[in-house]
Write an enzyme that holds these catalytic residues in place. Structure first.
Site, PDB file in Angstrom:
ATOM      1  N   LEU A 203       0.859  -1.190   0.000  1.00  0.00           N
ATOM      2  CA  LEU A 203       0.000   0.000   0.000  1.00  0.00           C
ATOM      3  C   LEU A 203       0.895   1.240   0.000  1.00  0.00           C
ATOM      4  O   LEU A 203       1.619   1.472   0.965  1.00  0.00           O
ATOM      5  CB  LEU A 203      -0.860  -0.040   1.283  1.00  0.00           C
ATOM      6  CG  LEU A 203      -1.713   1.170   1.621  1.00  0.00           C
ATOM      7  CD1 LEU A 203      -2.796   1.401   0.584  1.00  0.00           C
ATOM      8  CD2 LEU A 203      -2.359   0.970   3.011  1.00  0.00           C
ATOM      9  N   HIS A 204       0.872   1.990  -1.088  1.00  0.00           N
ATOM     10  CA  HIS A 204       1.685   3.213  -1.079  1.00  0.00           C
ATOM     11  C   HIS A 204       1.203   4.286  -2.043  1.00  0.00           C
ATOM     12  O   HIS A 204       1.685   5.419  -1.993  1.00  0.00           O
ATOM     13  CB  HIS A 204       3.143   2.894  -1.436  1.00  0.00           C
ATOM     14  CG  HIS A 204       3.348   2.631  -2.898  1.00  0.00           C
ATOM     15  ND1 HIS A 204       3.043   1.438  -3.497  1.00  0.00           N
ATOM     16  CD2 HIS A 204       3.817   3.423  -3.901  1.00  0.00           C
ATOM     17  CE1 HIS A 204       3.316   1.491  -4.783  1.00  0.00           C
ATOM     18  NE2 HIS A 204       3.780   2.690  -5.055  1.00  0.00           N
ATOM     19  N   ARG A 205       0.260   3.966  -2.935  1.00  0.00           N
ATOM     20  CA  ARG A 205      -0.077   4.937  -3.968  1.00  0.00           C
ATOM     21  C   ARG A 205      -0.699   6.197  -3.364  1.00  0.00           C
ATOM     22  O   ARG A 205      -1.543   6.120  -2.464  1.00  0.00           O
ATOM     23  CB  ARG A 205      -1.033   4.310  -4.986  1.00  0.00           C
ATOM     24  CG  ARG A 205      -0.336   3.343  -5.941  1.00  0.00           C
ATOM     25  CD  ARG A 205       0.758   4.039  -6.714  1.00  0.00           C
ATOM     26  NE  ARG A 205       1.414   3.149  -7.639  1.00  0.00           N
ATOM     27  CZ  ARG A 205       1.295   3.228  -8.966  1.00  0.00           C
ATOM     28  NH1 ARG A 205       0.523   4.137  -9.509  1.00  0.00           N
ATOM     29  NH2 ARG A 205       1.968   2.393  -9.731  1.00  0.00           N
TER      30      ARG A 205
END
Ligand code: UD1
Ligand code: UDP
Length: 360
Positions: A203-205
């Site tokens: 999860l990083h966008r």
């Protein structure tokens, strides 16, 4: 001898460049200089990939990271131009859709140095995403566009590339080259003792992490999946770590620091489900025959959704939960080699050589 200058700066670019760099080393008539912008800089976001994947040490190391998009891209533009004037390459090679990609392509194009774009033609059709802006602009100023899929070629044709002098090639996906090459060396992460069948999440966008509502909703879903379906293993990107700390959100899953690529390949191989908003991880799930649930509203890898390998669910907690239940343990097949079967790097280096011969 053709001098190619490769511009990289972010984690997925190191992985993509590793196989192209090898292909360049195995090809006569071309030599590579590597410029690292510094966009990613932690040991486990940068150096580990050079060490594990045998990427030559960068010849030019900038130290540009942080700040707003304009500031980061602008600082890169200034320093990359300087490096190009000094190194005088015949061609610049850029990857993907990060700020490093756009800054590299723009600096080169302004100096009339031809640009090859690896991962050309991908589109989410969401101009709110910084990646969409970077990839569209980079394609416009590249003369060799290396597409990973047929859909990427179609996107470029629809944008008028059939009538431009730039050349478009479907070469396949260099990430499949990397997954095939390095999977033999997959390594269990240090101190990792969970049995197979965990849920591997990333999860990083920005579209998820920078929206408190989306971030809270995704975290709720991850916490629930961890307690009700299977342990969720989440190598936490520094961007997400910062935002979760700032907002004091409780993330109650098996958190680990970002892992090296060899460890990531091991995790992919042993997971029961992949849950992600990453571009690269969506395909890697497929390479390892795992179903993927993608926590985004659009994906550039539409063929995975169309074939049923990937379910696109956005950031709604209920949708994520339902999809996790449905897809957990499901395997998928790669019968038609939609990403080219691991031959992309050799093909694209061949075209780079050919383009230089034609130019002479
Ligand atoms: C960038 C790309 C994104 C890509 C991702 C891959 C852009 C616009 N975005 O997003 O498309 O999917 O890389 O991972 O280029 N940070 C650290 N240590 C690091 C790296 C980053 O602390 O080693 C911090 C930065 O200081 C910043 C935040 O993480 O505060 C975000 O980094 P940045 O490079 O701006 O964007 P990414 O989210 O990594
Ligand atoms: N990756 C990794 N370690 C991690 C998380 C991801 O090696 O802890 C690898 C992953 O296997 C893939 C690439 O990084 O090859 C994807 O990068 P990321 O998700 O950061 O960016 P994106 O592909 O979304 O641009």
């Amino acid at each position: 001898m053709q001098k190619v200058l490769t511009i990289i700066g972010a984690r997925p670019q190191f992985i993509k460049a590793s196989v192209v760099s090898r292909a360049i080393q195995q090809t006569d008539g071309v030599e590579e200089t590597i410029l690292h912008t510094g966009q990613h800089f932690d040991q486990n976001m940068s150096e580990v990939f050079f060490d594990q994947l045998g990427i030559p040490k960068p010849d030019v190391q900038l130290d540009i990271h942080g700040g707003n998009h304009g500031e980061m891209t602008g600082r890169m533009l200034i320093e990359i131009e300087r490096a190009l004037l000094e190194n005088k390459p015949d061609r610049v090679l850029v990857y993907g859709d990060t700020n490093s990609t756009l800054a590299g392509a723009l600096a080169a194009a302004k100096l009339h140095i031809p640009v090859a774009h690896v991962e050309a033609g991908l589109r989410s059709f969401n101009m709110q995403m910084p990646e969409e802006i970077n990839r569209i602009l980079t394609d416009q100023i590249s003369d060799l566009l290396f597409c990973p899929t047929d859909i990427a070629v179609d996107n470029l044709i629809k944008e008028g590339f059939a009538h431009k002098s730039a050349k478009v090639f479907q070469v396949g996906d260099v990430m499949q080259d990397a997954a095939i090459l390095f999977s033999k060396k997959a390594t269990v992460p240090t101190n990792f003792s969970l049995p197979d069948g965990f849920v591997l999440a990333t999860l990083h966008r920005a579209e998820n992490t920078d929206s408190p509502t989306r971030l809270a909703s995704i975290v709720n879903a991850l916490n629930y999946i961890h307690s009700e379906i299977a342990p969720v293993v989440l190598p936490l990107h520094p961007r997400t770590r910062k935002l979760i700390a700032e907002q004091q959100i409780t993330l109650d899953v098996h958190l680990v620091e970002p892992v090296g690529y060899l460890e990531m390949l091991w995790l992919l191989d042993h997971a029961g489900l992949v849950l992600t908003d990453s571009g690269g991880v969506q395909k890697e799930a497929f390479f390892f025959h795992k179903a993927c649930v993608t926590m985004r509203d659009q994906t550039e890898w539409v063929e995975l959704v169309e074939s049923g390998a990937n379910e696109l669910v956005g950031a709604d907690a209920d949708m994520i939960l339902q999809a996790a239940h449905k897809n957990y343990g499901r395997t998928v097949a790669d019968d038609s080699q939609i990403y080219g079967g691991g031959l992309a790097a050799g093909k694209l280096v061949g075209q780079i050589i050919k383009a230089s011969t034609v130019a002479i």
